[in-house]
Scaffold this motif. Structure first.
Motif, PDB file in Angstrom:
ATOM      1  N   PHE A 133       0.853  -1.186   0.000  1.00  0.00           N
ATOM      2  CA  PHE A 133       0.000   0.000   0.000  1.00  0.00           C
ATOM      3  C   PHE A 133       0.892   1.240   0.000  1.00  0.00           C
ATOM      4  O   PHE A 133       1.973   1.218   0.579  1.00  0.00           O
ATOM      5  N   PRO A 134       0.470   2.343  -0.661  1.00  0.00           N
ATOM      6  CA  PRO A 134       1.318   3.548  -0.663  1.00  0.00           C
ATOM      7  C   PRO A 134       1.719   3.956   0.756  1.00  0.00           C
ATOM      8  O   PRO A 134       0.920   3.866   1.682  1.00  0.00           O
ATOM      9  N   LYS A 135       2.971   4.390   0.904  1.00  0.00           N
ATOM     10  CA  LYS A 135       3.516   4.687   2.243  1.00  0.00           C
ATOM     11  C   LYS A 135       3.057   6.075   2.703  1.00  0.00           C
ATOM     12  O   LYS A 135       3.258   7.055   1.991  1.00  0.00           O
ATOM     13  N   GLN A 168       5.946  18.774   8.030  1.00  0.00           N
ATOM     14  CA  GLN A 168       4.586  19.232   7.742  1.00  0.00           C
ATOM     15  C   GLN A 168       3.580  18.723   8.785  1.00  0.00           C
ATOM     16  O   GLN A 168       2.656  19.435   9.160  1.00  0.00           O
ATOM     17  N   LEU A 169       3.781  17.480   9.238  1.00  0.00           N
ATOM     18  CA  LEU A 169       2.834  16.928  10.211  1.00  0.00           C
ATOM     19  C   LEU A 169       3.195  17.344  11.635  1.00  0.00           C
ATOM     20  O   LEU A 169       2.328  17.432  12.496  1.00  0.00           O
ATOM     21  N   LEU A 170       4.475  17.626  11.887  1.00  0.00           N
ATOM     22  CA  LEU A 170       4.843  18.175  13.206  1.00  0.00           C
ATOM     23  C   LEU A 170       4.171  19.531  13.379  1.00  0.00           C
ATOM     24  O   LEU A 170       3.739  19.892  14.468  1.00  0.00           O
ATOM     25  N   SER A 178      -8.117  15.358   8.692  1.00  0.00           N
ATOM     26  CA  SER A 178      -7.623  14.302   7.790  1.00  0.00           C
ATOM     27  C   SER A 178      -8.157  12.934   8.203  1.00  0.00           C
ATOM     28  O   SER A 178      -8.484  12.109   7.354  1.00  0.00           O
ATOM     29  N   ILE A 179      -8.249  12.694   9.528  1.00  0.00           N
ATOM     30  CA  ILE A 179      -8.774  11.401   9.993  1.00  0.00           C
ATOM     31  C   ILE A 179     -10.256  11.301   9.609  1.00  0.00           C
ATOM     32  O   ILE A 179     -10.705  10.304   9.057  1.00  0.00           O
ATOM     33  N   SER A 180     -10.985  12.355   9.876  1.00  0.00           N
ATOM     34  CA  SER A 180     -12.425  12.334   9.664  1.00  0.00           C
ATOM     35  C   SER A 180     -12.781  12.232   8.174  1.00  0.00           C
ATOM     36  O   SER A 180     -13.595  11.394   7.771  1.00  0.00           O
ATOM     37  N   GLY A 192     -10.606  11.714   5.549  1.00  0.00           N
ATOM     38  CA  GLY A 192      -9.665  10.996   4.701  1.00  0.00           C
ATOM     39  C   GLY A 192      -8.711  11.988   4.062  1.00  0.00           C
ATOM     40  O   GLY A 192      -8.913  13.213   4.121  1.00  0.00           O
ATOM     41  N   TYR A 193      -7.645  11.445   3.484  1.00  0.00           N
ATOM     42  CA  TYR A 193      -6.639  12.319   2.871  1.00  0.00           C
ATOM     43  C   TYR A 193      -5.962  11.535   1.764  1.00  0.00           C
ATOM     44  O   TYR A 193      -5.365  10.490   2.022  1.00  0.00           O
ATOM     45  N   GLY A 194      -6.063  12.028   0.532  1.00  0.00           N
ATOM     46  CA  GLY A 194      -5.451  11.302  -0.584  1.00  0.00           C
ATOM     47  C   GLY A 194      -5.980   9.876  -0.653  1.00  0.00           C
ATOM     48  O   GLY A 194      -7.190   9.654  -0.619  1.00  0.00           O
ATOM     49  N   VAL A 195      -5.070   8.908  -0.679  1.00  0.00           N
ATOM     50  CA  VAL A 195      -5.508   7.514  -0.786  1.00  0.00           C
ATOM     51  C   VAL A 195      -6.034   6.970   0.536  1.00  0.00           C
ATOM     52  O   VAL A 195      -6.541   5.853   0.588  1.00  0.00           O
ATOM     53  N   MET A 196      -5.893   7.726   1.626  1.00  0.00           N
ATOM     54  CA  MET A 196      -6.412   7.229   2.926  1.00  0.00           C
ATOM     55  C   MET A 196      -7.898   7.528   3.027  1.00  0.00           C
ATOM     56  O   MET A 196      -8.313   8.663   2.885  1.00  0.00           O
ATOM     57  N   TYR A 197      -8.665   6.486   3.298  1.00  0.00           N
ATOM     58  CA  TYR A 197     -10.121   6.649   3.330  1.00  0.00           C
ATOM     59  C   TYR A 197     -10.572   7.392   4.586  1.00  0.00           C
ATOM     60  O   TYR A 197      -9.849   7.448   5.569  1.00  0.00           O
ATOM     61  N   PRO A 198     -11.806   7.957   4.557  1.00  0.00           N
ATOM     62  CA  PRO A 198     -12.308   8.680   5.733  1.00  0.00           C
ATOM     63  C   PRO A 198     -12.639   7.733   6.881  1.00  0.00           C
ATOM     64  O   PRO A 198     -13.070   6.606   6.654  1.00  0.00           O
ATOM     65  N   ALA A 228      -8.943  11.816  20.562  1.00  0.00           N
ATOM     66  CA  ALA A 228      -8.037  11.033  21.425  1.00  0.00           C
ATOM     67  C   ALA A 228      -6.856  10.540  20.588  1.00  0.00           C
ATOM     68  O   ALA A 228      -5.703  10.555  21.042  1.00  0.00           O
ATOM     69  N   ILE A 229      -7.129  10.120  19.352  1.00  0.00           N
ATOM     70  CA  ILE A 229      -6.048   9.671  18.467  1.00  0.00           C
ATOM     71  C   ILE A 229      -5.104  10.830  18.161  1.00  0.00           C
ATOM     72  O   ILE A 229      -3.878  10.656  18.155  1.00  0.00           O
ATOM     73  N   VAL A 230      -5.674  12.026  17.927  1.00  0.00           N
ATOM     74  CA  VAL A 230      -4.821  13.195  17.665  1.00  0.00           C
ATOM     75  C   VAL A 230      -3.888  13.417  18.869  1.00  0.00           C
ATOM     76  O   VAL A 230      -2.682  13.640  18.703  1.00  0.00           O
TER      77      VAL A 230
HETATM   78  C1  HEC Z   1      -4.930   1.806   4.683  1.00  0.00           C
HETATM   79  C2  HEC Z   1      -3.772   2.525   5.171  1.00  0.00           C
HETATM   80  C3  HEC Z   1      -4.032   3.669   6.156  1.00  0.00           C
HETATM   81  C4  HEC Z   1      -4.752   3.636   7.322  1.00  0.00           C
HETATM   82  C5  HEC Z   1      -5.495   2.450   7.944  1.00  0.00           C
HETATM   83  C6  HEC Z   1      -4.632   4.951   7.895  1.00  0.00           C
HETATM   84  N1  HEC Z   1      -3.879   5.752   7.088  1.00  0.00           N
HETATM   85 FE1  HEC Z   1      -3.425   7.704   7.411  1.00  0.00          FE
HETATM   86  N2  HEC Z   1      -2.519   7.805   5.605  1.00  0.00           N
HETATM   87  C7  HEC Z   1      -2.317   6.742   4.763  1.00  0.00           C
HETATM   88  C8  HEC Z   1      -1.647   7.211   3.564  1.00  0.00           C
HETATM   89  C9  HEC Z   1      -1.194   6.345   2.397  1.00  0.00           C
HETATM   90  C10 HEC Z   1      -1.481   8.605   3.706  1.00  0.00           C
HETATM   91  C11 HEC Z   1      -0.895   9.564   2.680  1.00  0.00           C
HETATM   92  C12 HEC Z   1      -2.025   9.861   1.733  1.00  0.00           C
HETATM   93  C13 HEC Z   1      -1.629  10.649   0.504  1.00  0.00           C
HETATM   94  O1  HEC Z   1      -0.721  11.490   0.586  1.00  0.00           O
HETATM   95  O2  HEC Z   1      -2.283  10.395  -0.533  1.00  0.00           O
HETATM   96  C14 HEC Z   1      -2.026   8.941   5.015  1.00  0.00           C
HETATM   97  C15 HEC Z   1      -2.015  10.216   5.541  1.00  0.00           C
HETATM   98  C16 HEC Z   1      -2.340  10.506   6.868  1.00  0.00           C
HETATM   99  C17 HEC Z   1      -2.136  11.771   7.512  1.00  0.00           C
HETATM  100  C18 HEC Z   1      -1.520  13.005   6.876  1.00  0.00           C
HETATM  101  C19 HEC Z   1      -2.609  13.866   6.328  1.00  0.00           C
HETATM  102  C20 HEC Z   1      -2.138  15.274   6.065  1.00  0.00           C
HETATM  103  O3  HEC Z   1      -2.897  16.182   6.452  1.00  0.00           O
HETATM  104  O4  HEC Z   1      -1.043  15.463   5.508  1.00  0.00           O
HETATM  105  C21 HEC Z   1      -2.560  11.644   8.793  1.00  0.00           C
HETATM  106  C22 HEC Z   1      -2.546  12.719   9.882  1.00  0.00           C
HETATM  107  C23 HEC Z   1      -3.041  10.310   8.956  1.00  0.00           C
HETATM  108  N3  HEC Z   1      -2.896   9.635   7.759  1.00  0.00           N
HETATM  109  C24 HEC Z   1      -3.547   9.793  10.116  1.00  0.00           C
HETATM  110  C25 HEC Z   1      -4.160   8.545  10.206  1.00  0.00           C
HETATM  111  C26 HEC Z   1      -4.848   8.076  11.385  1.00  0.00           C
HETATM  112  C27 HEC Z   1      -4.937   8.823  12.688  1.00  0.00           C
HETATM  113  C28 HEC Z   1      -5.342   6.848  11.087  1.00  0.00           C
HETATM  114  C29 HEC Z   1      -6.214   5.953  11.946  1.00  0.00           C
HETATM  115  C30 HEC Z   1      -7.475   6.507  12.382  1.00  0.00           C
HETATM  116  C31 HEC Z   1      -4.935   6.524   9.734  1.00  0.00           C
HETATM  117  N4  HEC Z   1      -4.233   7.586   9.238  1.00  0.00           N
HETATM  118  C32 HEC Z   1      -5.207   5.334   9.090  1.00  0.00           C
HETATM  119  C33 HEC Z   1      -2.682   5.435   4.974  1.00  0.00           C
HETATM  120  C34 HEC Z   1      -3.492   4.998   6.018  1.00  0.00           C
END
Ligand code: HEC
Length: 191
Positions: A112-114, A122-124, A134-136, A138-144, A156-158
């Motif tokens: 999966f993409p890193k 940027q995240l600090l 972003s958690i609520s 989603g962000y990019g490939v990360m689902y909401p 709490a996670i934040v």
């Molecule tokens: C399926 C894999 C996956 C899971 C599960 C996941 N993430 Fe992510 N997350 C990613 C990826 C990949 C990115 C980068 C996305 C991109 O740049 O397209 C990301 C990005 C982020 C970012 C950066 C967003 C920004 O504003 O730059 C945060 C914060 C984050 N995730 C928090 C979380 C938290 C908290 C959880 C659990 C509730 C979570 N992620 C669960 C894969 C995941």
């Protein structure tokens, strides 16, 4: 054999990053030249109305994040709150982000993409509200996550992400003598 497998892994990336139409892009496939199709009569939008919360977290509009404390987290930061965040983080996030937040979880090791490390500048420097958003949503490939992790637990996670960042990024002169002692400071790793 290892060589053959790594070739296969490389080819599979075509499946991870698939050709697709982005919103608003043109397409020669349709008479009107647009990739987007009109939803069938009677479709219910998932990003509006009652379904919006669980699907996108936006409840039909973008709400300003509640901010009642100086760091943006509306809940008091107690040990129990951070521990709740750790518990939810390890369930919902660690599989991709890794237990330390380095972005090397098992799903990432399987292709999966890193995600960026939480120590990425940027995240600090992102506000608590940006992280919660972003958690609520989603962000990019990360689902909401709004539909799986409730509002209290997202904050709490934040708080726990902040703890992870602190645990790996605190200058030694901000630690108490007890902390330094517990870390065995004075050894090869002390700054
Ligand atoms: C399926 C894999 C996956 C899971 C599960 C996941 N993430 Fe992510 N997350 C990613 C990826 C990949 C990115 C980068 C996305 C991109 O740049 O397209 C990301 C990005 C982020 C970012 C950066 C967003 C920004 O504003 O730059 C945060 C914060 C984050 N995730 C928090 C979380 C938290 C908290 C959880 C659990 C509730 C979570 N992620 C669960 C894969 C995941």
């Amino acid at each position: 054999m290892a060589f053959l497998l790594s070739g296969c892994e490389r080819a599979m990336h075509d499946m991870y990053n698939q050709a697709k139409y982005k919103p608003g892009s043109p397409s020669p496939l349709f008479a009107d030249g647009r990739a987007a199709r009109r939803p069938p009569e009677g479709s219910i939008p998932i990003a509006q109305g009652e379904l919006a919360g669980p699907s996108s977290g936006r409840l039909g509009h973008i709400e300003p994040a509640p901010a009642t404390s100086s760091n943006g987290n509306p809940y008091p930061i107690t040990l129990a709150f951070v521990q709740r965040g750790q518990n939810r983080y390890e369930i919902y996030c660690a599989a991709c982000h890794g237990l330390t937040g380095a972005g090397n979880g098992m799903i990432v090791q399987r292709g999966f993409p890193k995600p960026p490390s939480y120590l990425d500048p940027q995240l600090l420097h992102a506000s608590d509200a940006e992280l919660e958003r972003s958690i609520s949503d989603g962000y990019g490939v990360m689902y909401p996550f709004a539909g799986r992790v409730n509002e209290h637990d997202r904050w709490a996670i934040v708080a726990y992400i902040r703890a992870l960042q602190l645990s790996q990024n605190t200058p030694a002169d901000q630690l108490s003598p007890q902390d330094l002692h517990a870390l065995g400071a004075g050894g090869a790793n002390s700054p």
